[in-house]
Write an enzyme that holds these catalytic residues in place. Structure first.
Site, PDB file in Angstrom:
ATOM      1  N   HIS A 142     -65.546 -83.076 -46.242  1.00 33.02           N
ATOM      2  CA  HIS A 142     -64.679 -83.932 -45.420  1.00 33.02           C
ATOM      3  C   HIS A 142     -65.417 -85.200 -45.012  1.00 33.02           C
ATOM      4  O   HIS A 142     -66.640 -85.283 -45.091  1.00 33.02           O
ATOM      5  CB  HIS A 142     -64.232 -83.194 -44.154  1.00 33.02           C
ATOM      6  CG  HIS A 142     -63.161 -82.168 -44.399  1.00 33.02           C
ATOM      7  ND1 HIS A 142     -63.448 -80.873 -44.745  1.00 33.02           N
ATOM      8  CD2 HIS A 142     -61.804 -82.256 -44.366  1.00 33.02           C
ATOM      9  CE1 HIS A 142     -62.317 -80.192 -44.907  1.00 33.02           C
ATOM     10  NE2 HIS A 142     -61.306 -81.010 -44.690  1.00 33.02           N
ATOM     11  N   LYS A 184     -65.299 -85.904 -39.103  1.00 33.61           N
ATOM     12  CA  LYS A 184     -64.780 -84.555 -38.788  1.00 33.61           C
ATOM     13  C   LYS A 184     -65.745 -83.839 -37.848  1.00 33.61           C
ATOM     14  O   LYS A 184     -66.951 -83.837 -38.068  1.00 33.61           O
ATOM     15  CB  LYS A 184     -64.572 -83.745 -40.073  1.00 33.61           C
ATOM     16  CG  LYS A 184     -63.935 -82.380 -39.785  1.00 33.61           C
ATOM     17  CD  LYS A 184     -63.279 -81.783 -41.015  1.00 33.61           C
ATOM     18  CE  LYS A 184     -62.665 -80.424 -40.734  1.00 33.61           C
ATOM     19  NZ  LYS A 184     -61.562 -80.485 -39.766  1.00 33.61           N
TER      20      LYS A 184
HETATM   21  N1  LIG Z   1     -53.701 -78.727 -40.390  1.00 35.70           N
HETATM   22  C1  LIG Z   1     -53.815 -79.790 -41.207  1.00 35.70           C
HETATM   23  O1  LIG Z   1     -53.136 -79.903 -42.253  1.00 35.70           O
HETATM   24  C2  LIG Z   1     -54.774 -80.871 -40.820  1.00 35.70           C
HETATM   25  C3  LIG Z   1     -55.479 -80.758 -39.675  1.00 35.70           C
HETATM   26  N2  LIG Z   1     -56.253 -81.782 -39.226  1.00 35.70           N
HETATM   27  C4  LIG Z   1     -56.853 -81.601 -37.910  1.00 35.70           C
HETATM   28  O2  LIG Z   1     -56.161 -82.440 -36.982  1.00 35.70           O
HETATM   29  C5  LIG Z   1     -57.042 -82.812 -35.931  1.00 35.70           C
HETATM   30  C6  LIG Z   1     -57.033 -84.339 -35.774  1.00 35.70           C
HETATM   31  O3  LIG Z   1     -57.586 -84.921 -36.928  1.00 35.70           O
HETATM   32  P1  LIG Z   1     -57.703 -86.505 -37.063  1.00 35.70           P
HETATM   33  O4  LIG Z   1     -56.364 -87.142 -36.938  1.00 35.70           O
HETATM   34  O5  LIG Z   1     -58.507 -86.761 -38.267  1.00 35.70           O
HETATM   35  O6  LIG Z   1     -58.570 -86.840 -35.760  1.00 35.70           O
HETATM   36  P2  LIG Z   1     -58.601 -88.183 -34.880  1.00 35.70           P
HETATM   37  O7  LIG Z   1     -59.820 -88.075 -34.024  1.00 35.70           O
HETATM   38  O8  LIG Z   1     -58.418 -89.369 -35.747  1.00 35.70           O
HETATM   39  O9  LIG Z   1     -57.294 -88.057 -33.958  1.00 35.70           O
HETATM   40  C7  LIG Z   1     -57.169 -87.196 -32.883  1.00 35.70           C
HETATM   41  C8  LIG Z   1     -56.320 -87.905 -31.855  1.00 35.70           C
HETATM   42  O10 LIG Z   1     -56.001 -87.012 -30.788  1.00 35.70           O
HETATM   43  C9  LIG Z   1     -56.200 -87.723 -29.571  1.00 35.70           C
HETATM   44  N3  LIG Z   1     -56.401 -86.831 -28.432  1.00 35.70           N
HETATM   45  C10 LIG Z   1     -57.428 -86.012 -28.171  1.00 35.70           C
HETATM   46  N4  LIG Z   1     -57.250 -85.416 -26.985  1.00 35.70           N
HETATM   47  C11 LIG Z   1     -56.075 -85.883 -26.486  1.00 35.70           C
HETATM   48  C12 LIG Z   1     -55.344 -85.660 -25.290  1.00 35.70           C
HETATM   49  N5  LIG Z   1     -55.789 -84.826 -24.352  1.00 35.70           N
HETATM   50  N6  LIG Z   1     -54.175 -86.303 -25.096  1.00 35.70           N
HETATM   51  C13 LIG Z   1     -53.699 -87.136 -26.038  1.00 35.70           C
HETATM   52  N7  LIG Z   1     -54.361 -87.417 -27.191  1.00 35.70           N
HETATM   53  C14 LIG Z   1     -55.523 -86.779 -27.413  1.00 35.70           C
HETATM   54  C15 LIG Z   1     -57.407 -88.579 -29.850  1.00 35.70           C
HETATM   55  O11 LIG Z   1     -57.548 -89.589 -28.875  1.00 35.70           O
HETATM   56  P3  LIG Z   1     -59.031 -90.103 -28.471  1.00 35.70           P
HETATM   57  O12 LIG Z   1     -59.494 -90.882 -29.631  1.00 35.70           O
HETATM   58  O13 LIG Z   1     -58.775 -90.894 -27.227  1.00 35.70           O
HETATM   59  O14 LIG Z   1     -59.863 -88.862 -28.240  1.00 35.70           O
HETATM   60  C16 LIG Z   1     -57.050 -89.097 -31.235  1.00 35.70           C
HETATM   61  O15 LIG Z   1     -56.154 -90.185 -31.151  1.00 35.70           O
HETATM   62  C17 LIG Z   1     -58.400 -82.212 -36.287  1.00 35.70           C
HETATM   63  O16 LIG Z   1     -58.534 -80.962 -35.633  1.00 35.70           O
HETATM   64  C18 LIG Z   1     -58.294 -81.994 -37.797  1.00 35.70           C
HETATM   65  O17 LIG Z   1     -59.147 -81.014 -38.289  1.00 35.70           O
HETATM   66  C19 LIG Z   1     -56.374 -82.958 -39.921  1.00 35.70           C
HETATM   67  C20 LIG Z   1     -55.716 -83.109 -41.102  1.00 35.70           C
HETATM   68  C21 LIG Z   1     -54.865 -82.079 -41.658  1.00 35.70           C
HETATM   69  O1  LIG Z   2     -60.196 -82.999 -40.275  1.00 31.81           O
HETATM   70  C1  LIG Z   2     -59.603 -83.244 -41.348  1.00 31.81           C
HETATM   71  O2  LIG Z   2     -59.553 -84.377 -41.833  1.00 31.81           O
HETATM   72  C2  LIG Z   2     -58.916 -82.139 -42.025  1.00 31.81           C
HETATM   73  N1  LIG Z   2     -58.842 -81.012 -41.402  1.00 31.81           N
HETATM   74  C3  LIG Z   2     -58.192 -79.826 -41.841  1.00 31.81           C
HETATM   75  C4  LIG Z   2     -59.212 -78.708 -41.960  1.00 31.81           C
HETATM   76  O3  LIG Z   2     -60.019 -78.541 -41.021  1.00 31.81           O
HETATM   77  O4  LIG Z   2     -59.180 -77.976 -42.938  1.00 31.81           O
HETATM   78  C5  LIG Z   2     -57.343 -80.040 -43.062  1.00 31.81           C
HETATM   79  C6  LIG Z   2     -57.818 -81.080 -44.022  1.00 31.81           C
HETATM   80  O5  LIG Z   2     -58.796 -80.533 -44.859  1.00 31.81           O
HETATM   81  C7  LIG Z   2     -58.282 -82.352 -43.343  1.00 31.81           C
END
Ligand SMILES: NC(=O)C1=CN([C@@H]2O[C@H](COP(=O)(O)OP(=O)(O)OC[C@H]3O[C@@H](n4cnc5c(N)ncnc54)[C@H](OP(=O)(O)O)[C@@H]3O)[C@@H](O)[C@H]2O)C=CC1
Ligand SMILES: O=C(O)C1=N[C@H](C(=O)O)C[C@H](O)C1
Length: 269
Positions: A158, A162
């Site tokens: 990743h 991450k």
């Molecule tokens: N299940 C799936 O298919 C996938 C899962 N993921 C998961 O999704 C999550 C997010 O990934 P990603 O988008 O890359 O991460 P980012 O860090 O880009 O985004 C996370 C967002 O959540 C916000 N956030 C955190 N805490 C709060 C809160 N209390 N209230 C409101 N907003 C909040 C952050 O704000 P701030 O910057 O201010 O902290 C940020 O804008 C991770 O756990 C990742 O592993 C990602 C891709 C696919």
């Molecule tokens: O953090 C990410 O970017 C992603 N998180 C998910 C994971 O923890 O598997 C899904 C995807 O791989 C992207």
């Protein structure tokens, strides 16, 4: 338009948050009705379309999740574990379907999510893409067909930002391998080898994590025996696959009874 399910995106400024806003905006099956960011975030009080560098879309980013959830039929949440637990309780209170993509959830978080699912529909998966969920099924089948002469290793890669490891996807794949073999993942897991580890333990399910650059997400499940290997691989090149899956889950959840579901339920796999 008004009878399409209204969706709120939490963590709207994040990598997945912005992808979700774009995906919902382009959909004819749902409409964006709210965006949430934490208090003090520079986007709070501004139109999400303008925050993302485009035209206004009529949705102002708020730091009041309950107010936003009360107007919605579903909440799509890719944030962080502490935030997701808080959102699960509030989404249940608002009777909105909660789609959770957040990874890195520990036992205490999962218990709170389970409690919220007594009153609301929650769809949670460490990976929302069709391809990965198919790979999970294949992993389970292959693990069931092969004995412990075949070592199972899961390698994930990743982007450099991450924060959790192993990835949620790697854990899903590990769980599938463990289920196929009829063993407990916690007992079989071998994660983060370093130093004089000793020889590989028979039956272990190994995990390794690569972090770098802008890698969207890559997962290999390696079945390694003497003289041959089977390698299953999924490569994500676009976060849209996760957003599309999450939106599909939010729509699917509208007809479901309270409880916790995953993408296998949504996709019928
Ligand atoms: N299940 C799936 O298919 C996938 C899962 N993921 C998961 O999704 C999550 C997010 O990934 P990603 O988008 O890359 O991460 P980012 O860090 O880009 O985004 C996370 C967002 O959540 C916000 N956030 C955190 N805490 C709060 C809160 N209390 N209230 C409101 N907003 C909040 C952050 O704000 P701030 O910057 O201010 O902290 C940020 O804008 C991770 O756990 C990742 O592993 C990602 C891709 C696919
Ligand atoms: O953090 C990410 O970017 C992603 N998180 C998910 C994971 O923890 O598997 C899904 C995807 O791989 C992207």
């Amino acid at each position: 338009m008004a009878d399409l399910p209204g969706i709120v995106v939490t963590g709207a400024s994040g990598r997945m948050g912005q992808m979700l806003v774009r995906t919902i905006g382009a959909s004819d099956k749902a409409r964006l009705v709210g965006c949430v960011e934490r208090s003090g975030h520079a986007w709070v009080g501004r139109d999400i379309g303008e925050c993302m560098g485009g035209a206004a879309v009529g949705v102002v980013v708020t730091d009041d999740p309950l107010e936003a959830f009360a107007k919605a039929q579903a909440v799509i949440d890719f944030t962080a574990p502490a935030a997701t637990v808080e959102f699960a309780a509030l989404a249940a209170q608002a009777r909105a379907v909660h789609v959770i993509g957040t990874t890195g959830l520990e036992a205490a978080h999962l218990a709170k999510i389970e409690a919220a699912a007594r009153h609301a529909v929650i769809v949670r998966a460490g990976n929302m893409s069709l391809g990965v969920n198919l790979l999970v099924r294949l992993t389970q089948k292959i693990a069931a067909a092969l004995d412990e002469d075949w070592d199972v290793e899961i390698v994930e890669a990743h982007h450099r930002m991450k924060v959790d490891a192993p990835s949620g996807t790697a854990l899903m794949l590990g769980q599938a391998a463990a289920e196929g073999r009829g063993v407990d993942l916690e007992a079989a897991m071998d994660s983060g080898r370093h130093g004089i580890t000793g020889a590989r333990k028979r039956g272990a399910i190994g995990f390794a994590a690569v972090r770098g650059g802008d890698i969207v997400g890559e997962h290999d499940v390696i079945f390694a025996a003497d003289g041959e290997r089977v390698i299953l691989r999924h490569v994500a090149t676009d976060r849209a696959i996760f957003a599309r899956g999450a939106l599909r889950a939010a729509i699917w959840g509208q007809g479901a009874k309270p409880g916790q579901y995953d993408m296998m339920d949504v996709l019928g796999l």
